[in-house]
Scaffold this active site. Structure first.
Site, short mmCIF file in Angstrom:
data_model
loop_
_atom_site.label_atom_id
_atom_site.label_comp_id
_atom_site.label_asym_id
_atom_site.label_seq_id
_atom_site.Cartn_x
_atom_site.Cartn_y
_atom_site.Cartn_z
N MET D 1 0.85 -1.20 0.00
CA MET D 1 0.00 0.00 0.00
C MET D 1 0.88 1.23 0.00
SD MET D 1 -3.33 -0.61 0.09
CE MET D 1 -4.35 0.42 1.15
N PRO D 2 0.35 2.34 -0.48
CA PRO D 2 -0.86 2.49 -1.25
C PRO D 2 -0.77 1.82 -2.64
CG PRO D 2 -0.01 4.62 -0.45
CD PRO D 2 1.01 3.59 -0.21
N ARG D 3 -1.94 1.53 -3.18
CA ARG D 3 -2.06 0.95 -4.53
C ARG D 3 -2.64 2.02 -5.43
NH1 ARG D 3 -4.61 -5.06 -3.53
NH2 ARG D 3 -6.40 -4.03 -4.49
#
Lengths: 67, 67, 67, 67, 67, 67
Positions: D1-3
């Site tokens: 993350m983040p994606r």
């Protein structure tokens, strides 16, 4: 906004895509009371071996209702 | 529902996709206590120049672990 | 990669989510021959008035099979 | 993350994709105070007949600003 | 277009979101040579029990690097 | 399939969502020549600080056209 995304099986004609974009945008515009110009729409087309229902790849199904 | 989406690198065999659809659908069905027939799954396959980790395109990496 | 996304109805217990994450990740890892550590998974939970089948909001349905 | 996921029109060069991945990842890392290595990014490229603004397919537009 | 989506852990301040939107949009605009006004960006924020790495829910991890 | 996803600003009434689901599903069914029962639709609602146009958070805009 709104941003619409439609995941569907590959193989539609340009005319079907034209009608899909027009009809869905009109419906969203009417329901939400916003200008059509505010709405973007993307079609993500997948092959039969990239889609599964009930754990079975669509390409492996014997009976294939129109989807 | 549920709707499952798997983004992954292109290049898998039909047999790998078959096992992926079957295994993931079974696992979701068991964990959530719902019928497999309720579950749809889509695979979005990307090329190495459409994927980046840490800001580097996958195609530009020297070392490429299996992903 | 792979990046898994599961859209599902709100209301699952933490234990169900635990089993869902574990089972789906294991299945993907086995099918694709990659390490589990490579796999990220996100659950997007929706309310009954944010989901529709056949044009009918789920909250408006009289009969609601488990989904 | 983040994606991160970027949906965009097909046709960019490898160099543009390189700069896109690098620049967007750096910006996200700085804004959120996290390591770039934590960030994955995918580009979903669409054709002109898979995209619509205001209900009109992009391929049917007479005037096409760069997007 | 382009349409950017960022999936990330809940809990960022408004200021972080402001910087994220500004920085990512600028970087995409520069890399692709298009006007910032063309770019829309959405943040999908998830809770720790809606995210898993390696099959383990983030809320169950003992060590949690910033993500 | 098809799987429709609509990302939009939070704050719609149940009645607006009802009309949105009905109208968009009908339009897709007509354009693609498939049964409405095949179509699932999800609404992902976002707050004003989770959405940006042109790099500016929607909550920071002085003029806010209906979207």
């Amino acid at each position: 906004m709104p941003r619409i995304q439609i995941q569907m099986l590959k193989g539609r004609t340009a005319e079907q895509k034209r009608r899909l974009a027009k009809g869905v945008t009109e419906a969203a515009s009417e329901a939400l009371g916003i200008s059509q110009e505010r709405i973007s729409l993307i079609m993500l087309e997948v092959e039969e071996d990239q889609l599964a229902h009930g754990g079975l790849l669509w390409c492996d199904r014997e009976v294939k209702p129109p989807i």
